[in-house]
Design a protein around this motif. Sequence first.
Motif, mmCIF file in Angstrom:
data_model
loop_
_atom_site.group_PDB
_atom_site.id
_atom_site.type_symbol
_atom_site.label_atom_id
_atom_site.label_comp_id
_atom_site.label_asym_id
_atom_site.label_seq_id
_atom_site.Cartn_x
_atom_site.Cartn_y
_atom_site.Cartn_z
ATOM 1 N N ARG A 109 53.026 35.372 5.164
ATOM 2 C CA ARG A 109 53.598 34.952 6.446
ATOM 3 C C ARG A 109 54.453 36.042 7.080
ATOM 4 N NH1 ARG A 109 55.202 29.393 3.615
ATOM 5 N NH2 ARG A 109 53.144 28.437 3.587
ATOM 6 N N ILE A 110 54.930 36.991 6.265
ATOM 7 C CA ILE A 110 55.692 38.123 6.808
ATOM 8 C C ILE A 110 54.782 38.927 7.742
ATOM 9 C CG2 ILE A 110 56.812 40.316 6.207
ATOM 10 C CD1 ILE A 110 57.567 38.984 3.532
ATOM 11 N N HIS A 111 53.527 39.077 7.351
ATOM 12 C CA HIS A 111 52.580 39.860 8.141
ATOM 13 C C HIS A 111 52.020 39.057 9.312
ATOM 14 C CE1 HIS A 111 52.776 42.923 5.074
ATOM 15 N NE2 HIS A 111 52.302 42.109 4.143
ATOM 16 N N THR A 112 51.767 37.759 9.095
ATOM 17 C CA THR A 112 51.124 36.947 10.135
ATOM 18 C C THR A 112 52.121 36.380 11.143
ATOM 19 O OG1 THR A 112 51.312 34.890 8.856
ATOM 20 C CG2 THR A 112 49.355 36.254 8.485
ATOM 21 N N GLY A 113 53.411 36.286 10.731
ATOM 22 C CA GLY A 113 54.403 35.673 11.607
ATOM 23 C C GLY A 113 54.348 34.161 11.619
ATOM 24 N N GLU A 114 53.507 33.585 10.751
ATOM 25 C CA GLU A 114 53.359 32.124 10.689
ATOM 26 C C GLU A 114 54.656 31.467 10.223
ATOM 27 O OE1 GLU A 114 50.670 28.748 8.338
ATOM 28 O OE2 GLU A 114 50.727 30.827 7.647
ATOM 29 N N LYS A 115 55.053 30.402 10.913
ATOM 30 C CA LYS A 115 56.242 29.622 10.545
ATOM 31 C C LYS A 115 55.857 28.141 10.558
ATOM 32 C CE LYS A 115 59.584 33.033 12.142
ATOM 33 N NZ LYS A 115 60.852 33.287 12.852
ATOM 34 N N PRO A 116 55.277 27.657 9.439
ATOM 35 C CA PRO A 116 54.673 26.320 9.438
ATOM 36 C C PRO A 116 55.663 25.166 9.320
ATOM 37 C CG PRO A 116 54.405 27.344 7.288
ATOM 38 C CD PRO A 116 55.041 28.372 8.178
ATOM 39 N N PHE A 117 56.918 25.472 9.036
ATOM 40 C CA PHE A 117 57.905 24.403 8.857
ATOM 41 C C PHE A 117 58.792 24.338 10.110
ATOM 42 C CE2 PHE A 117 56.728 26.153 4.727
ATOM 43 C CZ PHE A 117 56.215 25.013 4.120
ATOM 44 N N THR A 118 58.626 23.259 10.863
ATOM 45 C CA THR A 118 59.251 23.143 12.184
ATOM 46 C C THR A 118 60.283 22.029 12.219
ATOM 47 O OG1 THR A 118 57.186 23.907 13.178
ATOM 48 C CG2 THR A 118 58.793 22.892 14.649
ATOM 49 N N CYS A 119 61.439 22.330 12.801
ATOM 50 C CA CYS A 119 62.502 21.335 12.952
ATOM 51 C C CYS A 119 62.124 20.355 14.063
ATOM 52 C CB CYS A 119 63.822 22.029 13.287
ATOM 53 S SG CYS A 119 65.179 20.866 13.587
ATOM 54 N N SER A 120 62.110 19.060 13.741
ATOM 55 C CA SER A 120 61.739 18.041 14.724
ATOM 56 C C SER A 120 62.820 17.860 15.790
ATOM 57 C CB SER A 120 61.478 16.710 14.026
ATOM 58 O OG SER A 120 62.624 16.301 13.294
ATOM 59 N N ALA A 121 64.039 18.326 15.507
ATOM 60 C CA ALA A 121 65.145 18.150 16.456
ATOM 61 C C ALA A 121 65.176 19.235 17.533
ATOM 62 C CB ALA A 121 66.480 18.118 15.715
ATOM 63 N N CYS A 122 64.890 20.488 17.139
ATOM 64 C CA CYS A 122 65.021 21.591 18.101
ATOM 65 C C CYS A 122 63.784 22.466 18.227
ATOM 66 C CB CYS A 122 66.222 22.460 17.749
ATOM 67 S SG CYS A 122 66.026 23.381 16.190
ATOM 68 N N GLY A 123 62.798 22.246 17.354
ATOM 69 C CA GLY A 123 61.559 22.998 17.447
ATOM 70 C C GLY A 123 61.561 24.356 16.783
ATOM 71 N N LYS A 124 62.655 24.740 16.180
ATOM 72 C CA LYS A 124 62.729 26.042 15.513
ATOM 73 C C LYS A 124 61.801 26.061 14.297
ATOM 74 C CE LYS A 124 66.044 29.487 13.845
ATOM 75 N NZ LYS A 124 67.466 29.806 13.593
ATOM 76 N N GLY A 125 61.098 27.182 14.099
ATOM 77 C CA GLY A 125 60.152 27.296 12.997
ATOM 78 C C GLY A 125 60.693 28.138 11.855
ATOM 79 N N PHE A 126 60.202 27.860 10.644
ATOM 80 C CA PHE A 126 60.662 28.564 9.446
ATOM 81 C C PHE A 126 59.473 28.902 8.544
ATOM 82 C CE2 PHE A 126 64.083 26.005 11.046
ATOM 83 C CZ PHE A 126 65.169 26.851 11.002
ATOM 84 N N ILE A 127 59.610 29.984 7.810
ATOM 85 C CA ILE A 127 58.558 30.432 6.904
ATOM 86 C C ILE A 127 58.527 29.581 5.640
ATOM 87 C CG2 ILE A 127 57.964 32.318 5.318
ATOM 88 C CD1 ILE A 127 58.496 34.274 7.502
ATOM 89 N N GLN A 128 59.701 29.175 5.143
ATOM 90 C CA GLN A 128 59.779 28.428 3.890
ATOM 91 C C GLN A 128 60.437 27.071 4.125
ATOM 92 O OE1 GLN A 128 60.810 30.984 0.399
ATOM 93 N NE2 GLN A 128 61.341 32.513 1.929
ATOM 94 N N SER A 129 60.007 26.076 3.341
ATOM 95 C CA SER A 129 60.498 24.708 3.536
ATOM 96 C C SER A 129 61.995 24.595 3.270
ATOM 97 C CB SER A 129 59.739 23.738 2.637
ATOM 98 O OG SER A 129 59.872 24.087 1.271
#
Length: 252
Positions: A109-129
């Motif tokens: 995910r460091i290379h792809t930029g994928e952030k599959p864990f998303t905060c339902s309150a503000c929409g911010k994405g994260f790499i790790q749960s």
Amino acid sequence: MEKPWKCEYCGKRFSYPSQIENHRRSHTGERPFSCLACGEEFTQRSSLLTHQRIHTGERPFTCCDCGKGFTQSASLRRHQRVHTGKTPYTCSVCGKGFTQSANFQRHRRIHTGEKPFTCSACGKGFIQSFELLTHQQVHTEERPFHCSECQKCFKSIKQLLAHQRTHTGERPFTCSVCGKGFTRSSTLLTHQQVHTGEKTFICSECGKGCITSSHLLIHQRVHSGERPFTCLACGKGFIQSSHLQKHQRLHK
């Protein structure tokens, strides 16, 4: 086999409804299975059953090379790579090798930029749960669980039970390598990396690995410029509290 069940968060597909139900919890943070002994919470019943072996001491999976026992077969297979030196998961971008699939997937995910864990309150994405779960506490100040000894309040029963061990001295989680005891299972898992040398918490900005999530959060302030610890005497800000404490000695 056909996979008709699609995750609405990330698009991953599954063959059975039970599989997608378990998978969704990686996005929502829901942990419906709780350990009665320590309050630790899990997304799957099988993970709870495996965890309970920490309390019972049961280690049914044994390494034929060194005799070390493990609570689950996957842990035994990972351990055996210590003897073989195998790193079966290799990054096609940078060539880095990994002994565990989960660490390899996080690294990619460091290379792809994928952030599959998303905060339902503000929409911010994260790499790790774990980053999402830590972030979600920003959105609530409610602390309904009270310590009967000191009246300190906590956001979850798990945090309260862990805190109460500071009063009782109980350390129910023991390292099988050195015998050191801990008040939390998460602290034990972090400690065990001292023996393995693994750095499972990866910075999404630069790829640096850290042994603990708290070390990663401190490191990430290098990139964000955040300095949450401020000297009251001169107003200078610091990345971590220990640096502030050292600085404050200059004013004495």
